[in-house]
Design an enzyme around this catalytic site. Structure first.
Site, short mmCIF file in Angstrom:
data_model
loop_
_atom_site.label_atom_id
_atom_site.label_comp_id
_atom_site.label_asym_id
_atom_site.label_seq_id
_atom_site.Cartn_x
_atom_site.Cartn_y
_atom_site.Cartn_z
N LEU A 146 0.86 -1.17 0.00
CA LEU A 146 0.00 0.00 0.00
C LEU A 146 0.90 1.22 0.00
O LEU A 146 1.97 1.21 0.62
CB LEU A 146 -0.90 0.05 1.25
CG LEU A 146 -1.99 -1.02 1.39
CD1 LEU A 146 -2.71 -0.84 2.73
CD2 LEU A 146 -3.00 -0.94 0.25
N ASP A 147 0.48 2.29 -0.67
CA ASP A 147 1.24 3.52 -0.62
C ASP A 147 1.34 3.99 0.83
O ASP A 147 0.46 3.72 1.65
CB ASP A 147 0.55 4.63 -1.43
CG ASP A 147 0.58 4.36 -2.93
OD1 ASP A 147 1.39 3.52 -3.35
OD2 ASP A 147 -0.20 4.99 -3.66
N ARG A 148 2.39 4.73 1.11
CA ARG A 148 2.62 5.22 2.48
C ARG A 148 1.41 5.98 3.04
O ARG A 148 1.03 5.79 4.19
CB ARG A 148 3.85 6.11 2.50
CG ARG A 148 4.21 6.66 3.88
CD ARG A 148 5.47 7.51 3.82
NE ARG A 148 5.83 8.04 5.12
CZ ARG A 148 6.87 8.82 5.35
NH1 ARG A 148 7.67 9.16 4.34
NH2 ARG A 148 7.13 9.26 6.56
#
Length: 337
Positions: A146-148
Site C-alpha cells: 500500500l502507498d505510504r
C-alpha cells in the site's frame, strides 16, 4: 574432506527459486560462483541440469558439490546484521490487527506508515514484522503493498509457503480489492471503468506515474472499476474503486485522469485555486476498505478495515453513512493486462 551432498526441498521451500535457496543455505557462495557451478553441471536438481531461476518443488533432491559446502564458503559469508527490534513493535502491530490464523496476519495499516524501507525511512511495517518472527526463525512476509499515505487492509503471510500462494493469487487476479476515496467533483458516468496505460517518470518529489500510450517505454495496462456511493452536490463524492491490475499509484492517477482527483493527494491533485474545505484534514483520502482472497488452506479470506480517523472525521462532517452498501459493479473484472 568435503563430499557431494544431496538435500531435499522441504514443503516450506516449495516454489522457491534455486538461487534464493542457495542464498539461504549457503550464504558464502556468491551468485557468480553458483552460475559457474550451474554451467558445469555440478549443481543439479533430481539429476537434471537447471537454471538459477528454476522453481523448486517439494521433495526434489538438490545436488551440492564440495565447493558449495566447504568451510571456506561458510566462513567467508557476510555476517548478517541482526535487525534492531523495538519492544513496542509487537504491541503496535497487535493493536492494528484485524485478523490472524496460523498462516496469515491482516493489519489495518495507518495512513503515513510506510510498508517497506525507503529513502530517509526508519520505521516501516516490514521492519516491524521482525518482532513477530516465530520460534523457527521465520519472519512474516509481505505479499502486497500500500502507498505510504494510503490506509487500510494489508495482508501478511506468516511463512514462505503461504506467501507463495498468496502472491500467486494477486498475480493471477483472483483477489478482489475494494478502496474508498473522497474525490473532488463527481465522476461521469457514476459507474464505469477506466482503462489506460501507465508509465513511471521522475519528478522533483520522486517517482510519479503518468497516463501513457500503448507501446511507450515502460507503459503497462491499468484497469479500474469504480462507482459513486454518495456525493455533496457536485463538489465532492465518495467513490468506491475496484482495481483489476495493481500498478503503482493506479487509483490516484485514474482519479486525476477522470478530472476528479482524490482529496489530499500531494502528487496528483491538479485543480488550481481550489480551497480546501474547512474541517477536512489535508491528508490523502484513500483507504483500502476490503479484501477477498482465496485462503491457501481453502475457502475465502474476507476482511474489512474501518476508516482511519481523518476519513471518519470527513465522513461525519459530510453526512456520509459508512453502513451504506457498496454499489455492485456488475461489469465483469475480466483478465485484461
Amino acid at each position: 574432506m568435503a563430499t557431494i551432498q544431496f538435500r531435499e526441498v522441504t514443503g516450506e521451500e516449495d516454489g522457491m527459486r534455486l538461487d534464493r535457496w542457495f542464498k539461504e543455505h549457503y550464504p558464502g557462495l556468491s551468485f557468480g560462483q553458483l552460475q559457474k557451478l550451474m554451467r558445469t553441471g555440478q549443481v543439479r536438481v533430481d539429476g537434471k541440469r537447471v537454471k538459477t531461476n528454476a522453481r523448486l518443488q517439494k521433495a526434489q533432491q538438490v545436488r551440492i558439490p564440495p565447493l558449495a559446502t566447504d568451510e571456506k564458503s561458510e566462513s567467508n559469508a557476510p555476517k548478517r546484521a541482526m535487525p534492531r527490534v523495538d519492544d513496542r513493535d509487537e504491541d503496535f502491530l497487535k493493536s492494528i490487527l484485524l485478523y490472524e490464523d496460523k498462516d496469515i496476519f491482516v493489519f489495518n495499516k495507518p495512513a503515513g506508515l510506510a510498508v517497506q524501507a525507503g529513502s530517509g525511512l526508519t520505521r516501516h511495517v516490514d521492519g516491524m514484522l521482525e518482532s513477530l518472527t516465530d520460534k523457527y526463525g521465520q519472519k512474516p512476509r509481505l505479499v502486497h503493498r500500500l502507498d505510504r499515505d494510503t490506509s487500510g487492509v494489508l495482508v501478511v503471510a506468516r511463512r514462505r509457503s503461504i506467501a507463495t500462494a498468496l502472491t500467486k493469487a494477486f498475480r493471477e487476479r483472483t483477489t478482489q480489492k475494494t478502496y474508498w476515496a473522497l474525490v473532488r467533483g463527481v465522476p461521469k458516468p457514476k459507474q464505469a471503468r477506466v482503462s489506460t496505460y501507465l508509465a513511471k517518470y521522475q519528478a522533483e518529489d520522486g517517482d510519479r506515474m503518468r497516463v501513457a500510450k500503448h507501446g511507450d517505454n515502460g507503459a503497462q495496462h491499468a484497469l479500474t472499476h469504480y462507482a459513486v456511493v454518495d456525493q455533496v452536490g457536485q463538489k465532492m463524492a465518495w467513490v468506491t474503486f475496484k482495481p483489476v491490475t495493481g500498478r503503482t499509484h493506479q487509483l490516484r492517477v485514474h482519479a486525476a485522469y477522470m478530472e476528479t482527483p482524490i482529496i489530499g493527494d500531494p502528487k496528483y491533485f491538479n485543480v488550481e485555486n481550489w480551497e480546501f474545505p474547512g474541517g477536512i484534514q489535508k491528508k490523502l483520502h484513500l483507504h483500502a476498505r476490503r479484501i477477498r482472497i482465496p485462503h491457501p488452506n481453502g475457502g475465502v479470506l474476507d476482511v474489512t478495515a474501518p476508516l482511519p480517523p481523518h476519513m471518519q472525521q470527513t465522513w461525519n462532517l459530510l453526512g456520509f453513512d459508512v453502513t451504506q452498501y457498496d454499489p455492485d459493479i456488475e461489469e465483469e473484472l475480466g483478465n485484461e493486462d
